[in-house]
Motif scaffolding. Structure first.
Motif, PDB file in Angstrom:
ATOM      1  N   CYS A  10       0.587  -0.865   0.136  1.00 29.63           N
ATOM      2  CA  CYS A  10       0.586   0.054   0.245  1.00 29.63           C
ATOM      3  C   CYS A  10       0.760   1.245   0.162  1.00 29.63           C
ATOM      4  CB  CYS A  10      -1.017  -0.028   2.009  1.00 29.63           C
ATOM      5  SG  CYS A  10      -1.555   1.353   1.298  1.00 29.63           S
ATOM      6  N   CYS A  16      -8.834   3.172  -3.060  1.00 32.92           N
ATOM      7  CA  CYS A  16      -9.928   1.510  -2.596  1.00 32.92           C
ATOM      8  C   CYS A  16     -10.682   1.998  -1.556  1.00 32.92           C
ATOM      9  CB  CYS A  16      -9.707   0.824  -1.473  1.00 32.92           C
ATOM     10  SG  CYS A  16      -8.192   1.825  -0.325  1.00 32.92           S
ATOM     11  N   PHE A  24     -13.415  -0.204   2.763  1.00 36.43           N
ATOM     12  CA  PHE A  24     -12.269  -0.198   2.849  1.00 36.43           C
ATOM     13  C   PHE A  24     -11.585   1.110   4.047  1.00 36.43           C
ATOM     14  CE2 PHE A  24     -12.121  -2.136  -0.682  1.00 36.43           C
ATOM     15  CZ  PHE A  24     -11.407  -2.576  -1.161  1.00 36.43           C
ATOM     16  N   ALA A  50     -13.073  -1.763  -6.224  1.00 36.47           N
ATOM     17  CA  ALA A  50     -12.299  -0.946  -5.161  1.00 36.47           C
ATOM     18  C   ALA A  50     -10.785  -1.381  -5.309  1.00 36.47           C
ATOM     19  CB  ALA A  50     -12.685  -0.778  -4.243  1.00 36.47           C
ATOM     20  N   VAL A  51     -10.835  -2.946  -5.254  1.00 34.96           N
ATOM     21  CA  VAL A  51      -9.671  -3.390  -5.146  1.00 34.96           C
ATOM     22  C   VAL A  51      -8.626  -3.872  -6.643  1.00 34.96           C
ATOM     23  CG1 VAL A  51      -8.941  -5.772  -6.243  1.00 34.96           C
ATOM     24  CG2 VAL A  51     -10.368  -5.745  -4.456  1.00 34.96           C
ATOM     25  N   CYS A  54      -7.153  -0.264  -7.588  1.00 36.47           N
ATOM     26  CA  CYS A  54      -5.888  -0.546  -5.801  1.00 36.47           C
ATOM     27  C   CYS A  54      -4.558  -0.093  -7.547  1.00 36.47           C
ATOM     28  CB  CYS A  54      -5.340  -0.796  -5.399  1.00 36.47           C
ATOM     29  SG  CYS A  54      -4.096  -1.480  -4.298  1.00 36.47           S
ATOM     30  N   LEU A  59      -4.512  -5.000  -2.575  1.00 40.72           N
ATOM     31  CA  LEU A  59      -5.472  -5.852  -2.114  1.00 40.72           C
ATOM     32  C   LEU A  59      -6.091  -6.602  -3.699  1.00 40.72           C
ATOM     33  CD1 LEU A  59      -7.970  -2.262  -2.412  1.00 40.72           C
ATOM     34  CD2 LEU A  59      -6.820  -3.574  -0.309  1.00 40.72           C
TER      35      LEU A  59
END
Ligand code: SF4
Length: 81
Positions: A10, A16, A24, A50-51, A54, A59
């Motif tokens: 990250c 996310c 998240f 959202a995954v 990234c 994720l």
């Protein structure tokens, strides 16, 4: 659905969170909190987006613990309609 968080990858882009703030959670510096995330079935589409958003691949969707769902499985069988 289960999401594995690779905290070391990250970089704090918060993409996310921007996609799914209810799923998240970020720390005070904008980095995703460590720990796997369980996602309710009704939130799976949002979580998947959202995954994918990234840029660090921090994720990962893990479907091994749940029944696998593929759209192709939704084809009606003979006699159904
Ligand atoms: S989008 Fe990726 S890099 Fe950015 S906060 Fe979320 S997990 Fe971290």
């Amino acid at each position: 659905m289960h999401i594995v968080v690779h905290k070391t990858k990250c970089q704090g882009h918060a993409r996310c969170w921007a996609q799914a703030p209810n799923i998240f959670k970020l720390d005070d510096e904008g980095y995703v909190l460590p720990g796997d995330i369980n996602v309710a079935q009704e939130d799976e589409l949002l979580a998947s987006r959202a995954v994918r958003s990234c840029p660090e691949s921090a994720l990962e969707i893990d479907r091994t613990s749940a029944a696998r769902f593929e759209p192709a499985d939704m084809q009606p069988s003979a006699g159904e309609a």
